[in-house]
Motif scaffolding. Structure first.
Motif, PDB file in Angstrom:
ATOM      1  N   VAL A   1       0.864  -1.180   0.000  1.00  0.00           N
ATOM      2  CA  VAL A   1       0.000   0.000   0.000  1.00  0.00           C
ATOM      3  C   VAL A   1       0.900   1.229   0.000  1.00  0.00           C
ATOM      4  O   VAL A   1       1.922   1.265   0.684  1.00  0.00           O
ATOM      5  CB  VAL A   1      -0.991   0.008   1.183  1.00  0.00           C
ATOM      6  CG1 VAL A   1      -2.057  -1.037   0.999  1.00  0.00           C
ATOM      7  CG2 VAL A   1      -0.294  -0.191   2.501  1.00  0.00           C
ATOM      8  N   GLU A   2       0.517   2.234  -0.793  1.00  0.00           N
ATOM      9  CA  GLU A   2       1.404   3.383  -1.010  1.00  0.00           C
ATOM     10  C   GLU A   2       0.599   4.670  -1.114  1.00  0.00           C
ATOM     11  O   GLU A   2      -0.503   4.680  -1.662  1.00  0.00           O
ATOM     12  CB  GLU A   2       2.190   3.158  -2.301  1.00  0.00           C
ATOM     13  CG  GLU A   2       3.213   4.208  -2.594  1.00  0.00           C
ATOM     14  CD  GLU A   2       4.059   3.854  -3.807  1.00  0.00           C
ATOM     15  OE1 GLU A   2       4.762   4.746  -4.300  1.00  0.00           O
ATOM     16  OE2 GLU A   2       4.019   2.698  -4.274  1.00  0.00           O
ATOM     17  N   VAL A   3       1.175   5.767  -0.588  1.00  0.00           N
ATOM     18  CA  VAL A   3       0.565   7.094  -0.665  1.00  0.00           C
ATOM     19  C   VAL A   3       1.621   8.136  -1.002  1.00  0.00           C
ATOM     20  O   VAL A   3       2.815   7.919  -0.813  1.00  0.00           O
ATOM     21  CB  VAL A   3      -0.128   7.512   0.657  1.00  0.00           C
ATOM     22  CG1 VAL A   3      -1.301   6.617   0.991  1.00  0.00           C
ATOM     23  CG2 VAL A   3       0.859   7.557   1.811  1.00  0.00           C
ATOM     24  N   SER A   4       1.135   9.273  -1.471  1.00  0.00           N
ATOM     25  CA  SER A   4       1.997  10.447  -1.648  1.00  0.00           C
ATOM     26  C   SER A   4       2.114  11.150  -0.305  1.00  0.00           C
ATOM     27  O   SER A   4       1.118  11.305   0.406  1.00  0.00           O
ATOM     28  CB  SER A   4       1.385  11.421  -2.659  1.00  0.00           C
ATOM     29  OG  SER A   4       1.357  10.862  -3.936  1.00  0.00           O
ATOM     30  N   THR A   5       3.324  11.581   0.022  1.00  0.00           N
ATOM     31  CA  THR A   5       3.577  12.267   1.291  1.00  0.00           C
ATOM     32  C   THR A   5       4.383  13.529   1.030  1.00  0.00           C
ATOM     33  O   THR A   5       4.890  13.734  -0.066  1.00  0.00           O
ATOM     34  CB  THR A   5       4.374  11.373   2.262  1.00  0.00           C
ATOM     35  OG1 THR A   5       5.641  11.080   1.677  1.00  0.00           O
ATOM     36  CG2 THR A   5       3.637  10.089   2.575  1.00  0.00           C
ATOM     37  N   VAL A   6       4.518  14.339   2.061  1.00  0.00           N
ATOM     38  CA  VAL A   6       5.377  15.520   1.980  1.00  0.00           C
ATOM     39  C   VAL A   6       6.389  15.419   3.115  1.00  0.00           C
ATOM     40  O   VAL A   6       6.047  15.626   4.274  1.00  0.00           O
ATOM     41  CB  VAL A   6       4.570  16.831   2.105  1.00  0.00           C
ATOM     42  CG1 VAL A   6       5.501  18.032   2.093  1.00  0.00           C
ATOM     43  CG2 VAL A   6       3.542  16.932   0.999  1.00  0.00           C
ATOM     44  N   GLY A   7       7.604  15.047   2.783  1.00  0.00           N
ATOM     45  CA  GLY A   7       8.687  15.010   3.769  1.00  0.00           C
ATOM     46  C   GLY A   7       8.419  14.145   4.986  1.00  0.00           C
ATOM     47  O   GLY A   7       8.833  14.486   6.076  1.00  0.00           O
ATOM     48  N   SER A   8       7.740  13.044   4.849  1.00  0.00           N
ATOM     49  CA  SER A   8       7.420  12.184   5.979  1.00  0.00           C
ATOM     50  C   SER A   8       8.524  11.171   6.244  1.00  0.00           C
ATOM     51  O   SER A   8       9.216  10.758   5.334  1.00  0.00           O
ATOM     52  CB  SER A   8       6.108  11.449   5.719  1.00  0.00           C
ATOM     53  OG  SER A   8       5.068  12.367   5.547  1.00  0.00           O
ATOM     54  N   ALA A   9       8.643  10.802   7.506  1.00  0.00           N
ATOM     55  CA  ALA A   9       9.629   9.798   7.897  1.00  0.00           C
ATOM     56  C   ALA A   9       8.980   8.421   7.901  1.00  0.00           C
ATOM     57  O   ALA A   9       7.759   8.300   7.971  1.00  0.00           O
ATOM     58  CB  ALA A   9      10.167  10.127   9.286  1.00  0.00           C
ATOM     59  N   ALA A  10       9.808   7.409   7.824  1.00  0.00           N
ATOM     60  CA  ALA A  10       9.319   6.031   7.874  1.00  0.00           C
ATOM     61  C   ALA A  10       8.621   5.781   9.208  1.00  0.00           C
ATOM     62  O   ALA A  10       8.945   6.418  10.211  1.00  0.00           O
ATOM     63  CB  ALA A  10      10.478   5.068   7.701  1.00  0.00           C
ATOM     64  N   PRO A  11       7.659   4.856   9.224  1.00  0.00           N
ATOM     65  CA  PRO A  11       6.973   4.540  10.486  1.00  0.00           C
ATOM     66  C   PRO A  11       7.963   4.053  11.537  1.00  0.00           C
ATOM     67  O   PRO A  11       8.952   3.396  11.219  1.00  0.00           O
ATOM     68  CB  PRO A  11       6.018   3.411  10.097  1.00  0.00           C
ATOM     69  CG  PRO A  11       5.911   3.446   8.621  1.00  0.00           C
ATOM     70  CD  PRO A  11       7.174   4.060   8.118  1.00  0.00           C
ATOM     71  N   LYS A  12       7.668   4.383  12.781  1.00  0.00           N
ATOM     72  CA  LYS A  12       8.523   3.936  13.888  1.00  0.00           C
ATOM     73  C   LYS A  12       8.235   2.476  14.164  1.00  0.00           C
ATOM     74  O   LYS A  12       7.085   2.079  14.348  1.00  0.00           O
ATOM     75  CB  LYS A  12       8.254   4.784  15.125  1.00  0.00           C
ATOM     76  CG  LYS A  12       8.656   6.219  14.952  1.00  0.00           C
ATOM     77  CD  LYS A  12       8.342   7.015  16.190  1.00  0.00           C
ATOM     78  CE  LYS A  12       8.690   8.472  15.928  1.00  0.00           C
ATOM     79  NZ  LYS A  12       8.126   9.339  16.943  1.00  0.00           N
ATOM     80  N   ARG A  13       9.279   1.694  14.192  1.00  0.00           N
ATOM     81  CA  ARG A  13       9.119   0.248  14.347  1.00  0.00           C
ATOM     82  C   ARG A  13       8.858  -0.171  15.789  1.00  0.00           C
ATOM     83  O   ARG A  13       8.633  -1.341  16.058  1.00  0.00           O
ATOM     84  CB  ARG A  13      10.322  -0.476  13.767  1.00  0.00           C
ATOM     85  CG  ARG A  13      10.359  -0.273  12.254  1.00  0.00           C
ATOM     86  CD  ARG A  13      11.614  -0.838  11.615  1.00  0.00           C
ATOM     87  NE  ARG A  13      11.679  -0.430  10.239  1.00  0.00           N
ATOM     88  CZ  ARG A  13      11.386  -1.221   9.210  1.00  0.00           C
ATOM     89  NH1 ARG A  13      11.034  -2.459   9.415  1.00  0.00           N
ATOM     90  NH2 ARG A  13      11.466  -0.772   7.973  1.00  0.00           N
ATOM     91  N   ASP A  14       8.864   0.777  16.717  1.00  0.00           N
ATOM     92  CA  ASP A  14       8.531   0.436  18.099  1.00  0.00           C
ATOM     93  C   ASP A  14       7.138   0.925  18.488  1.00  0.00           C
ATOM     94  O   ASP A  14       6.730   0.801  19.633  1.00  0.00           O
ATOM     95  CB  ASP A  14       9.584   0.980  19.066  1.00  0.00           C
ATOM     96  CG  ASP A  14       9.747   2.490  18.997  1.00  0.00           C
ATOM     97  OD1 ASP A  14       9.159   3.131  18.097  1.00  0.00           O
ATOM     98  OD2 ASP A  14      10.473   3.039  19.847  1.00  0.00           O
TER      99      ASP A  14
END
Length: 141
Positions: free
Chosen positions: A90-103
């Motif tokens: 699943v994919e979206v367009s973002t603006v300068g977003s960071a990867a999800p936090k794995r914790d």
């Protein structure tokens, strides 16, 4: 006299189907994606528990992405079915977003429900979460 030619056997494990779905990046449309997930998993003969795990995992991945999606853009989902494996991206367009936090709790839910989970941020304006689930794979205790 008729000639007999033998049809080669088809290896069902080698057949690869890809289904793509594009919908508005809004939570109101996620029920469509949950339904598609369940239907495609059933096509691979996943158990009811495995289907429900996938539905919840896809829903959770989308919820994580929608918080970072550019308003008015689309969410795209690609389902790849190969033998006993389903891969969902699943994919979206973002603006300068960071990867999800794995914790985060949401990430822990994803990793509990799918066999493999990854976040892909190859581009500064796109983010994807990729889930893989194999039919009959044992879940960790």
């Amino acid at each position: 006299m008729t000639e007999h030619t033998e049809t080669p056997a088809v290896d069902m494990g080698a057949i690869r189907d890809v289904v793509s779905v594009r919908l508005p990046a809004a939570s109101a449309y996620l029920s469509v994606l949950r339904t598609a997930t369940a239907g495609l998993a059933a096509r691979l003969d996943f158990t009811l528990d495995e289907i429900e795990d996938l539905r919840i995992a896809v829903d959770e991945a989308c919820a994580m992405l929608l918080t970072q999606a550019v308003p008015g853009t689309d969410l795209t989902a690609e389902f790849e079915l190969t033998g006993q494996l389903m891969q969902v991206s699943v994919e979206v367009s973002t603006v300068g977003s960071a990867a999800p936090k794995r914790d985060d709790f949401a990430w822990m839910v994803l990793t509990a429900l799918a066999d493999d989970v990854d976040a892909v941020t190859d581009s500064p304006d796109r983010m994807a979460i990729v889930l893989r689930k194999r039919r009959g794979a044992a879940r960790p205790a």
